[in-house]
Design an enzyme around this catalytic site. Structure first.
Site, PDB file in Angstrom:
ATOM      1  N   ASP A   1     102.623  17.108  14.153  1.00 41.91           N
ATOM      2  CA  ASP A   1     103.975  17.599  14.590  1.00 41.91           C
ATOM      3  C   ASP A   1     103.495  18.724  15.535  1.00 41.91           C
ATOM      4  O   ASP A   1     102.524  19.525  15.829  1.00 41.91           O
ATOM      5  CB  ASP A   1     104.365  18.485  13.548  1.00 41.91           C
ATOM      6  CG  ASP A   1     105.033  17.402  12.387  1.00 41.91           C
ATOM      7  OD1 ASP A   1     105.643  16.531  12.667  1.00 41.91           O
ATOM      8  OD2 ASP A   1     104.977  17.902  11.295  1.00 41.91           O
TER       9      ASP A   1
ATOM     10  N   PRO B   1      94.794  25.134  16.253  1.00 35.21           N
ATOM     11  CA  PRO B   1      93.548  25.001  16.528  1.00 35.21           C
ATOM     12  C   PRO B   1      92.763  24.651  15.479  1.00 35.21           C
ATOM     13  O   PRO B   1      92.955  24.983  14.319  1.00 35.21           O
ATOM     14  CB  PRO B   1      93.128  26.359  17.396  1.00 35.21           C
ATOM     15  CG  PRO B   1      93.853  27.410  16.811  1.00 35.21           C
ATOM     16  CD  PRO B   1      95.070  26.805  16.523  1.00 35.21           C
TER      17      PRO B   1
END
Length: 421
Positions: A116, A122
């Site tokens: 998504d 990260p």
């Protein structure tokens, strides 16, 4: 590409059963390759992410059989196959193969994960965790190559900068066969992490403290599945149907719920004025009366889940008084549903990553776009509330995360169809 067509404005009524937790399932399936024997998962949701993960297992010669809600995974003849960027980019949770392959083979070659688009997510904490265990991590041609030293991974103390669910799960999977003890500090506490720990412990792992901020793992030589594992109910799916029931329900009971997993969410809808009856494993939502706005801030578990801030947004639009405020402290950029709700007549906007909501008159059906799973859920609820026809493009995103959603809503009386674009 799929689209969802909804003819809204029809009160919904009846019973709905919640499937197994998506956020557990997408970790348990990769974790299954840590076993030297066949794994049986019960309560597996019928979602597109499961199909994608099964495809990835197939590339490693892992046999899968999915019947009803039972998934059987046989990793006996698994091969160390790199996972290319193509299929990996179809879902974020494919990154769990990093920890699983590293724990099983001492090496993982995985394409950079996709999923998504809700802002930066990260994987630096995952990488730092693997490096603390002694692994070497390189990037090459859009791939991550993680290699354990010849003597194997070694236990370590790992302190997470923030309680990341993904990093906690990946480090657990990598460390269950490491030499010595691994301690994860500031670990995430989500129920799905407990589910993973139970699954691995039943195969012979030694994991203690899951559900607290300190998890200890004593490495073992190998894992073997001994019995089937039943996945916990999906708290995000449950919260979505509770919101739907409060928005346009004429009395809906949501079954297969662990209410303790929804404490922060239930507290907010009660603050709004939604009336519920909470039983041991189900929640009945009464037709809503006049509701008031609330302020919501997402937090790590047990706080208000980021995955529920979008599904609750249509409910806030129905409030009669005040200004609603949503601050997503986990993913501040998770606001893609806002302009789509505005198209439908919602009095909603974003200022400095803060979602501001005002009482809105009747929504109207429009062509909208589901940019990701939970945004799609919000638009689906709005479409069921709205007058006229709503067409949700990229509806495949909804199907990635919601078990048999078309069938469930139809049984409640909703007019909903999913077709190819």
């Amino acid at each position: 590409m799929k689209k969802m067509i909804i003819h809204g404005g029809k009160p919904l009524k009846g019973d709905v059963w919640i499937g197994g937790a998506k956020n557990s399932t997408v970790a348990l399936i990769p974790a299954s390759i840590l076993s030297r024997t066949t794994v049986v998962l019960e309560g597996v949701p019928r979602i597109a992410d499961v199909d994608n993960l099964m495809d990835l297992l197939g590339e490693m010669d892992v046999k899968c059989k999915f019947e009803e809600t039972t998934l059987t995974i046989d990793p006996e003849n698994i091969k160390r196959s790199p996972l290319p960027a193509g299929k990996i980019k179809s879902l974020r949770a494919s990154y769990y193969f990093m920890g699983a392959l590293l724990g099983r083979f001492g090496k993982a070659v995985v394409g950079f994960p996709g999923g998504d688009d809700i802002g930066p997510r990260p994987i630096d904490q995952h990488i730092r965790g693997f490096e603390a265990l002694g692994a070497n991590v390189d990037n090459e041609d859009d791939k991550i190559i993680i290699t354990a030293p010849e003597e194997g991974l070694r236990g370590a103390k790992i302190s997470l900068a923030m309680p990341s669910v993904g990093a906690t799960m990946n480090i657990i999977m990598a460390s269950v066969t490491a030499n010595g003890q691994t301690v994860i500090e500031n670990a995430a506490k989500e129920p799905e992490i407990i589910d993973l720990a139970i699954f691995l412990n039943n195969m012979g792992a030694v994991i203690r403290g899951a559900g607290t901020d300190t998890i200890r793992i004593n490495g073992v030589s190998q894992l073997k599945a001994k019995a089937s594992h039943t996945i916990i109910p999906d708290r995000i799916e449950a919260g979505t149907y509770i919101s739907l029931a409060a928005c346009i329900g004429n009395g809906i009971r949501i079954h297969n719920v662990i209410t303790e997993h929804l404490y922060s969410y239930l507290a907010k809808i009660e603050e709004m004025g939604v009336v519920t009856d909470v039983d041991e494993d189900s929640i009945f939502v009464y037709p809503a009366g006049d509701l008031k706005m609330v302020q919501i801030k997402t937090e790590p578990y047990p706080g208000f889940a980021t995955d529920l801030q979008q599904p609750i947004t249509p409910l806030l639009l129905t409030a009669k008084t005040g200004e609603g405020i949503i601050i997503d402290n986990i993913y501040p950029k998770r606001v893609g549903h806002v302009p789509e709700l505005r198209k439908m007549g919602g009095e909603i906007c974003v200022e400095n990553n803060i979602i501001l909501i005002h009482p809105s008159s009747k929504l109207k059906g429009m062509d909208v776009n589901a940019g990701e799973i939970r945004a799609g859920a919000a638009l689906m609820i709005a479409g069921l509330m709205a007058d006229g026809e709503t067409v949700i493009h990229n509806a495949g995103n909804i199907l990635r995360g919601y078990d048999r959603v078309q069938d469930k809503i139809r049984k409640l009386g909703g007019d909903i169809t999913v077709v190819e674009e």
